[in-house]
Design a protein around this motif. Structure first.
Motif, mmCIF file in Angstrom:
data_model
loop_
_atom_site.group_PDB
_atom_site.id
_atom_site.type_symbol
_atom_site.label_atom_id
_atom_site.label_comp_id
_atom_site.label_asym_id
_atom_site.label_seq_id
_atom_site.Cartn_x
_atom_site.Cartn_y
_atom_site.Cartn_z
ATOM 1 N N ARG A 110 1.116 -3.670 4.140
ATOM 2 C CA ARG A 110 0.170 -4.407 3.315
ATOM 3 C C ARG A 110 -1.042 -3.539 2.995
ATOM 4 N NH1 ARG A 110 1.132 -9.740 2.817
ATOM 5 N NH2 ARG A 110 2.456 -10.759 4.370
ATOM 6 N N ASN A 111 -1.679 -3.828 1.867
ATOM 7 C CA ASN A 111 -2.915 -3.132 1.499
ATOM 8 C C ASN A 111 -4.078 -3.805 2.228
ATOM 9 O OD1 ASN A 111 -5.220 -2.095 0.270
ATOM 10 N ND2 ASN A 111 -4.213 -1.866 -1.701
ATOM 11 N N CYS A 166 0.852 -1.188 0.000
ATOM 12 C CA CYS A 166 0.000 0.000 0.000
ATOM 13 C C CYS A 166 0.890 1.241 0.000
ATOM 14 C CB CYS A 166 -0.904 -0.008 1.232
ATOM 15 S SG CYS A 166 -1.853 1.509 1.451
ATOM 16 N N HIS A 167 0.788 2.038 -1.054
ATOM 17 C CA HIS A 167 1.574 3.258 -1.197
ATOM 18 C C HIS A 167 1.359 4.174 0.011
ATOM 19 C CE1 HIS A 167 4.164 5.289 -3.920
ATOM 20 N NE2 HIS A 167 3.630 4.778 -5.018
ATOM 21 N N ALA A 175 4.201 5.407 2.850
ATOM 22 C CA ALA A 175 4.472 6.822 3.091
ATOM 23 C C ALA A 175 4.258 7.186 4.558
ATOM 24 C CB ALA A 175 3.584 7.683 2.193
ATOM 25 N N GLU A 176 3.180 6.644 5.163
ATOM 26 C CA GLU A 176 2.913 6.910 6.572
ATOM 27 C C GLU A 176 4.005 6.331 7.458
ATOM 28 O OE1 GLU A 176 0.085 8.405 8.547
ATOM 29 O OE2 GLU A 176 0.471 9.480 6.678
ATOM 30 N N ARG A 177 4.441 5.121 7.107
ATOM 31 C CA ARG A 177 5.486 4.457 7.918
ATOM 32 C C ARG A 177 6.776 5.269 7.893
ATOM 33 N NH1 ARG A 177 8.486 2.379 10.841
ATOM 34 N NH2 ARG A 177 8.830 0.203 11.376
ATOM 35 N N CYS A 181 -1.602 2.842 -7.301
ATOM 36 C CA CYS A 181 -1.800 1.680 -6.420
ATOM 37 C C CYS A 181 -1.503 0.366 -7.145
ATOM 38 C CB CYS A 181 -3.235 1.678 -5.912
ATOM 39 S SG CYS A 181 -3.651 0.238 -4.918
ATOM 40 N N PRO A 182 -0.582 -0.453 -6.627
ATOM 41 C CA PRO A 182 -0.289 -1.748 -7.266
ATOM 42 C C PRO A 182 -1.515 -2.650 -7.374
ATOM 43 C CG PRO A 182 1.420 -1.192 -5.680
ATOM 44 C CD PRO A 182 0.326 -0.187 -5.491
ATOM 45 N N TYR A 183 -2.355 -2.619 -6.352
ATOM 46 C CA TYR A 183 -3.565 -3.445 -6.380
ATOM 47 C C TYR A 183 -4.489 -3.004 -7.513
ATOM 48 C CZ TYR A 183 -8.064 -5.350 -4.809
ATOM 49 O OH TYR A 183 -9.269 -5.993 -4.740
#
Length: 767
Positions: free
Chosen positions: A228-229, A167-168, A172-174, A244-246
């Motif tokens: 993870r998404n 999850c993009h 970014a949040e991490r 988004c990769p998903y």
């Protein structure tokens, strides 16, 4: 850009030396496409067939067809038979069970007709597998070959559940909330994940990040879980939606002829995915297990710990983020909810102690029932497991009542906390966009756990087993709460069979021997509700034997006189097996796969063998010391190697050639007798318990046994020994077990004689 400016802050010694590489990537990021690693290039056909030709299957598979002329390929009548069956099943829109023995060319036999049907009808066909390893094999190895056979017109896509993608937003949040105390290896992993998202060809599939990268970081698994998404941040409000990769994987699937998916996805098909009503289920013998997981629900100690982080983390937690947001706090003040927010935070602060009290109470109560004074969590190398259903009349009421008491405390916490949280949720429209969304997502999580606990405490759903599983291993304890359906037949009929136009169910191990020793798929079909399908949709079973000459290629031996394995004190029997396995490993110079039933015995035997074989320069690879795929690759490459593992190594392990000459099988892989679900399905504690053994546990074990035996012979040139180390079989089921072996199981020789027999049949190099 902002992205690249963040990289230096992540890299610390010793990984700061990698900074030059990231800077170089930054310079080329807009112009260079970084290609993913794929499987080794396969032999390409020199001819192709138009999928619109009516006899396309014949032209590919017949004795003088295209496959027969390809390097490394030849005509296989078994493959031709299966391909025609699959093509007919799809065309006539029926459902068929096909057992295709090892070496029959099963993958191409279903992929080619599926691709031909999909291209002709412009209707997608889903190919569903149990393991991700087979998904990757089909997508990277088999489907490119099929495309070459069909005039390069085939399109396919791999689809997984959203939680398999990065999850993009979460990455970014991490990074935005990076803790300066994080280890350099953890920060390096974040930099790698961050960089991967910028590659134009990257899928964002977390499976593409190697086991070594994930596990060399002290918090590698935690970091992977944190990015993870989960779907909680998805929607138009997400600033990364277009990247988004998903979402990219869904877009690629819209025009695909073949969708490569897994069983869990097949059984609960998301509405956002393309409409598919024609499926091919490979590894179909695992469908019951997949359905049990999909239609049940599980919450573990880690579920509750993750929630604790989401609520209370000093930087990333919901309360901390709310306090930092002046807009959100103003909204609470305007709605006179500041006291409610304070009450919720105060209550949440008690959650950690409540959770650990629950864990400790369950462990200590189990220890008391086992006549231990307490569970000493400071003792290393302790392995302690227990599982029980909360309505099992044979389980101590003290244990059940005490467990339900502490779980009831957890349930009351969630009920009270949700009452406070619901008032805050009503004001969330005035929060910042991301906090509004995250507040709703957190509410859904809290509600799901609360509802689960309420059902669990009263065993609410009939036909389900509610059980507690506790484990203490290497001074770390955990618990898991399960809600599992006893019978998945009607669930599969409702959610799968009634929605399909056509399906093929295939595996190398679907049948089990009946009392007449004839192979039958009845056990498998009973377990998955096949007989609930309308008779007009059912197509007669097809059982295709392996083309291998097992009498020439395999020797199967059960040494006489072996002692029975005592589960409470396994070391005497293990010492006996240790000498036998060491002898066979020395004779073949390694090249041995040791299949164990219990992880505790695997650990003991693995340590012994490691010491025994070191003087002979034979390397022992142990499950848990690397991913399964990495261990198997190592064994393929280094032939003086022994690999020891438990359940996941019994199937899906493919080591053709001289790297594997021996498979040793500890014992019949019966399902764990204390598993509450197994007890329920086999009628434990009733007058039908013996029937449960014969009609459920034994067939289940025979399918697993056939899978284990099948690890040895993977090609027509392979040869070797299956060493079956069980004690003497009981007369009531001996013939059915022996029928699981493709050659006669030799049981009359004690080990010295058996070893001499092996040496004569398969001399060591140089003899």
């Amino acid at each position: 850009s902002e992205f690249w400016s963040q990289i230096p802050s992540l890299l610390q010694p010793p990984h700061s030396n990698w900074l030059f590489l990231f800077r170089k990537l930054a310079g080329y990021a807009d112009t260079v496409t970084v290609r993913r690693a794929t499987e080794p290039k396969t032999a390409e056909p020199t001819l192709s067939v138009s999928p619109t030709e009516p006899d396309a299957i014949d032209k590919i598979f017949c004795p003088d067809g295209i496959l027969a002329d390809m390097p490394g390929m030849h005509f296989r009548p078994e493959q031709y038979t299966m391909a025609r069956h699959v093509g007919d099943t799809l065309a006539t829109e029926r459902i068929q069970v096909i057992e295709a023995g090892t070496g029959s060319g099963k993958s191409l036999a279903y992929l080619v007709p599926a691709a031909i049907y999909a291209i002709r009808s412009q209707t997608p066909v889903a190919v569903s597998t149990e393991t991700r390893n087979l998904q990757h094999q089909l997508a990277n190895h088999e489907l490119p070959r099929v495309r070459g056979l069909l005039s390069d017109t085939l399109r396919w896509a791999v689809l997984k559940g959203r939680e398999n993608y990065i999850c993009h937003y979460r990455v970014a949040e991490r990074i935005r909330n990076i803790d300066l105390s994080d280890m350099p290896e953890d920060r390096f992993l974040l930099a790698v994940l961050h960089a991967a998202l910028l590659h134009p060809d990257a899928t964002g599939d977390l499976d593409h990040f190697s086991y070594r990268i994930r596990n060399n970081a002290p918090q590698g698994s935690v970091i992977i879980a944190s990015v993870r998404n989960t779907g909680k941040h998805c929607g138009p409000h997400c600033r990364y939606e277009s990247q988004c990769p998903y979402n990219r994987s869904l877009a690629a699937a819209q025009n695909a002829h073949i969708l490569v998916v897994n069983h869990a996805l097949s059984l609960r098909w998301p509405t956002a995915y393309p409409d598919v009503s024609r499926f091919i289920f490979d590894e179909a013998h695992n469908l019951e297990d997949a359905a049990t997981s999909v239609f049940g629900e599980t919450h573990s100690f880690f579920t509750f710990k993750t929630l604790e982080t989401e609520l209370l983390h000093s930087k990333n937690g919901w309360f901390a983020r709310m306090k930092r947001s002046s807009k959100s706090m103003a909204a609470l003040n305007n709605n006179a909810l500041s006291d409610t927010f304070q009450q919720a935070e105060t209550l949440a602060d008690t959650y950690t102690s409540l959770l650990y009290t629950t864990l400790q109470t369950i462990g200590n109560r189990i220890a008391a029932e086992r006549h231990w004074k307490t569970i000493n969590t400071d003792t290393k190398d302790t392995v302690f497991r227990e599982a029980f259903a909360i309505d099992d009349p044979n389980i101590s009421r003290r244990l059940i009542n005490r467990t339900l008491d502490v779980l009831g405390n957890l349930s009351r916490f969630f009920t009270t906390f949700l009452k406070l949280f619901t008032r805050i949720l009503d004001a969330s429209a005035d929060f910042s966009g991301e906090l509004n969304h995250d507040t709703h997502a957190l509410f859904e999580t809290l509600t799901k756990i609360r509802d689960f606990l309420k059902r669990f405490l009263v065993a609410q759903r009939k036909g389900y087993v509610y059980s507690v599983h506790y484990e203490l291993k290497d001074s770390f304890s955990k618990f898991e709460l399960y809600e599992q359906p006893v019978n998945v037949s009607y669930l599969l009929q409702k959610h799968l069979w009634s929605n399909l136009n056509a399906a093929v169910l295939t595996s190398a191990t679907i049948t089990t021997s009946s009392f007449s020793n004839e192979p039958s798929a009845r056990f498998f079909k009973n377990r998955i509700g096949y007989f609930l399908i309308h008779p007009d949709k059912q197509k007669a079973d097809c059982i295709i034997s392996s083309p291998f000459n097992y009498r020439r290629q395999m020797l199967a031996i059960q040494p006489a006189g072996l002692s029975e394995m005592d589960s409470t004190n396994p070391k005497p029997a293990l010492l006996e097996r240790r000498d036998i396995i060491a002898d066979i490993c020395r004779h073949f110079g390694g090249r041995t796969l040791v299949l164990m039933v219990a992880s505790t015995r695997q650990a003991i035997l693995g340590n012994w063998l490691e010491t025994d074989l070191e003087p002979d320069r034979i390397l022992l690879l142990k499950q848990g010391h690397g991913s399964r795929e990495a261990l198997v690759r190592r064994m393929r490459r280094d032939q003086n190697t022994v690999l020891i593992g438990v359940k996941s190594f019994w199937e899906g392990v493919d080591i053709p050639g001289d790297a594997l000459r021996v498979v040793t099988i500890e014992k019949i892989p019966f399902p764990h007798l204390n598993d509450p679900l197994i007890k329920a399905r086999s009628g434990h504690g009733t007058n039908h318990s013996w029937n449960g053994f014969i009609y459920y546990k034994l067939p289940l074990a025979l399918i697993a046994l056939r899978q284990g035996i099948g690890r040895l012979i993977r090609s027509e040139t392979d040869s070797g020994v299956v060493l079956f180390l069980s004690h003497a079989l009981k007369p009531t089921y001996r013939q059915r077990v022996e029928a699981a072996f493709p050659v006669r199981l030799m049981t009359e020789h004690h080990w010295p004689e058996a070893l001499e027999l092996i040496r004569n049949r398969f001399p060591a190099k140089g003899e």
